[in-house]
Design a protein around this motif. Sequence first.
Motif, mmCIF file in Angstrom:
data_model
loop_
_atom_site.group_PDB
_atom_site.id
_atom_site.type_symbol
_atom_site.label_atom_id
_atom_site.label_comp_id
_atom_site.label_asym_id
_atom_site.label_seq_id
_atom_site.Cartn_x
_atom_site.Cartn_y
_atom_site.Cartn_z
ATOM 1 N N SER A 1 0.792 -1.012 -0.007
ATOM 2 C CA SER A 1 -0.131 -0.106 0.017
ATOM 3 C C SER A 1 0.886 1.313 0.025
ATOM 4 N N LEU A 2 0.493 2.204 -0.664
ATOM 5 C CA LEU A 2 1.336 3.588 -0.594
ATOM 6 C C LEU A 2 0.914 3.962 0.866
ATOM 7 N N LEU A 3 0.032 4.024 1.440
ATOM 8 C CA LEU A 3 -0.201 4.401 2.812
ATOM 9 C C LEU A 3 0.828 3.982 3.717
ATOM 10 N N GLU A 4 1.144 2.556 3.401
ATOM 11 C CA GLU A 4 2.040 1.969 4.292
ATOM 12 C C GLU A 4 3.451 2.156 3.998
ATOM 13 N N GLN A 5 3.850 2.525 2.827
ATOM 14 C CA GLN A 5 4.903 3.198 2.117
ATOM 15 C C GLN A 5 5.340 4.389 2.854
ATOM 16 N N ALA A 6 4.027 5.331 2.986
ATOM 17 C CA ALA A 6 4.551 6.503 3.680
ATOM 18 C C ALA A 6 4.611 6.392 5.368
ATOM 19 N N ASP A 7 4.168 5.195 5.913
ATOM 20 C CA ASP A 7 4.437 4.881 7.192
ATOM 21 C C ASP A 7 6.064 4.510 7.049
ATOM 22 N N LEU A 8 6.338 3.812 6.009
ATOM 23 C CA LEU A 8 7.704 3.349 6.243
ATOM 24 C C LEU A 8 8.521 4.597 6.250
ATOM 25 N N GLN A 9 8.404 5.589 5.296
ATOM 26 C CA GLN A 9 9.119 6.813 5.102
ATOM 27 C C GLN A 9 9.508 7.458 6.779
ATOM 28 N N GLN A 10 8.339 7.567 7.305
ATOM 29 C CA GLN A 10 8.157 8.270 8.745
ATOM 30 C C GLN A 10 8.839 7.288 9.630
ATOM 31 N N ALA A 11 8.824 6.116 9.643
ATOM 32 C CA ALA A 11 9.430 5.399 10.503
ATOM 33 C C ALA A 11 11.001 5.442 10.227
ATOM 34 N N LEU A 12 11.392 5.490 8.993
ATOM 35 C CA LEU A 12 13.009 5.682 8.685
ATOM 36 C C LEU A 12 13.190 6.968 9.321
ATOM 37 N N LEU A 13 12.698 7.874 9.312
ATOM 38 C CA LEU A 13 13.053 9.163 9.987
ATOM 39 C C LEU A 13 13.185 9.215 11.167
ATOM 40 N N THR A 14 12.188 8.583 11.850
ATOM 41 C CA THR A 14 12.411 8.186 13.333
ATOM 42 C C THR A 14 13.435 7.396 13.772
ATOM 43 N N HIS A 15 13.725 6.396 12.721
ATOM 44 C CA HIS A 15 14.878 5.348 13.200
ATOM 45 C C HIS A 15 16.243 6.372 13.443
ATOM 46 N N LEU A 16 16.149 7.472 12.229
ATOM 47 C CA LEU A 16 17.329 8.305 12.049
ATOM 48 C C LEU A 16 17.366 9.391 13.098
ATOM 49 N N SER A 17 16.198 9.541 13.872
ATOM 50 C CA SER A 17 16.277 10.772 14.993
ATOM 51 C C SER A 17 16.125 11.940 14.144
ATOM 52 N N VAL A 18 15.599 11.834 12.933
ATOM 53 C CA VAL A 18 15.156 13.159 12.300
ATOM 54 C C VAL A 18 14.138 13.938 12.934
ATOM 55 N N SER A 19 14.079 15.081 13.138
ATOM 56 C CA SER A 19 12.834 15.862 13.808
ATOM 57 C C SER A 19 13.084 17.049 13.103
ATOM 58 N N GLY A 20 11.838 17.665 13.114
ATOM 59 C CA GLY A 20 11.517 18.957 12.470
ATOM 60 C C GLY A 20 10.911 18.754 10.829
ATOM 61 N N SER A 21 10.955 19.528 10.207
ATOM 62 C CA SER A 21 10.617 19.576 8.643
ATOM 63 C C SER A 21 11.501 18.884 7.761
ATOM 64 N N VAL A 22 10.900 18.308 6.914
ATOM 65 C CA VAL A 22 11.801 17.600 5.754
ATOM 66 C C VAL A 22 11.506 17.737 4.726
ATOM 67 N N HIS A 23 12.461 17.888 3.655
ATOM 68 C CA HIS A 23 12.205 18.219 2.307
ATOM 69 C C HIS A 23 12.321 16.887 1.494
ATOM 70 N N VAL A 24 11.500 16.835 0.483
ATOM 71 C CA VAL A 24 10.964 15.554 -0.411
ATOM 72 C C VAL A 24 11.511 15.996 -1.973
ATOM 73 N N LEU A 25 12.175 14.779 -2.336
ATOM 74 C CA LEU A 25 12.309 14.787 -3.857
ATOM 75 C C LEU A 25 11.702 13.380 -4.142
ATOM 76 N N ALA A 26 11.131 13.344 -5.156
ATOM 77 C CA ALA A 26 10.387 12.017 -5.510
ATOM 78 C C ALA A 26 10.081 11.799 -6.824
ATOM 79 N N HIS A 27 9.872 10.558 -7.235
ATOM 80 C CA HIS A 27 9.614 10.039 -8.795
ATOM 81 C C HIS A 27 8.705 8.951 -8.740
ATOM 82 N N ASP A 28 7.801 9.221 -9.606
ATOM 83 C CA ASP A 28 7.011 8.142 -10.261
ATOM 84 C C ASP A 28 6.021 7.639 -8.863
ATOM 85 N N TYR A 29 6.060 6.089 -8.688
ATOM 86 C CA TYR A 29 5.369 5.847 -7.397
ATOM 87 C C TYR A 29 5.668 6.364 -6.173
ATOM 88 N N GLY A 30 7.042 7.061 -6.119
ATOM 89 C CA GLY A 30 7.248 7.984 -5.039
ATOM 90 C C GLY A 30 6.569 9.176 -5.029
#
Length: 294
Positions: free
Chosen positions: A84-113
């Motif tokens: 699911s695309l919604l789960e993939q968004a959950d995954l991106q947020q989980a990765l940011l949490t794993h890396l202790s990234v806080s605050g706003s994030v810039h995104v560069l995306a392609h196609d499915y992304g």
Amino acid sequence: MALTGIALGDWRARSQTFDFRGQAIAYWTAGASDAEPLLLIHGFPTAAWDWHLLWQPLAERYRLIACDMLGFGDSAKPRGHAYSLLEQADLQQALLTHLSVSGSVHVLAHDYGDSVAQELLARHEEGRFALASCVFLNGGLFPETHHPVLVQKLLLSPIGALIGRFFSRDKLAANLSRIFGPQTQPSAAELDAFWSLIQSHNGPAVMHRLIRYMPERRVQRERWVSAMQRTRVPLRVIDGAADPISGAHMVERYRELIPNADCVLLETIGHYPQVEAPEAVLAHYLAFRQGREA
């Protein structure tokens, strides 16, 4: 100056893994830990290596974060999973949490992304994510302008599992030749690398499940487009105009629907501008960022 990129073997050697809901996810980071985070989100059916030509020049300016999403590249590809695309968004947020990234994030995306990025933008508007800016490369931002190739239609059909099972490097090459620009066709080495990532962990066996993102886009269309129309997050589209899937016709629709549309058309480039014209993508991305930092 031409960008040299990173060989797939070297790219793989730099990967790390983290656990997402019991599945191993391959990810990459680069740049200074105190630099602004830039999340790179790849497309279907390839992987984060799609960004390898832009990786080093972007890492000189930003803290880069990218992963092979669930079902892609060197990440886990569970059979029978309801991708699911919604789960993939959950995954991106989980990765940011794993890396202790806080605050706003810039995104560069392609196609499915792009669809994953649209979901993150919707979450930003709902107060569930902090998005600083978003740049979309070629993708199906609007279901009504998305023109899938035949193999995508077949993967979504009742014989999708069979189509995936018999998907091969030659079929990949044939399909990419149709969606890359006529003067920017993928090299044999690039095709080998793309196929290696698709084939990893028996990826063709789940392609018919991953392709369900196409009807999911239709379900989420109003929510996502509404978020794009009302947001104050800076947006830009950098689009290969010669792409039959989501080229100039998609940008025309974007300009109709999105207020103050910021669009860059690369006239002779196809569906993979970050591979076909990385220097142009880099220049237009940096101009977008610098225009907002001035």
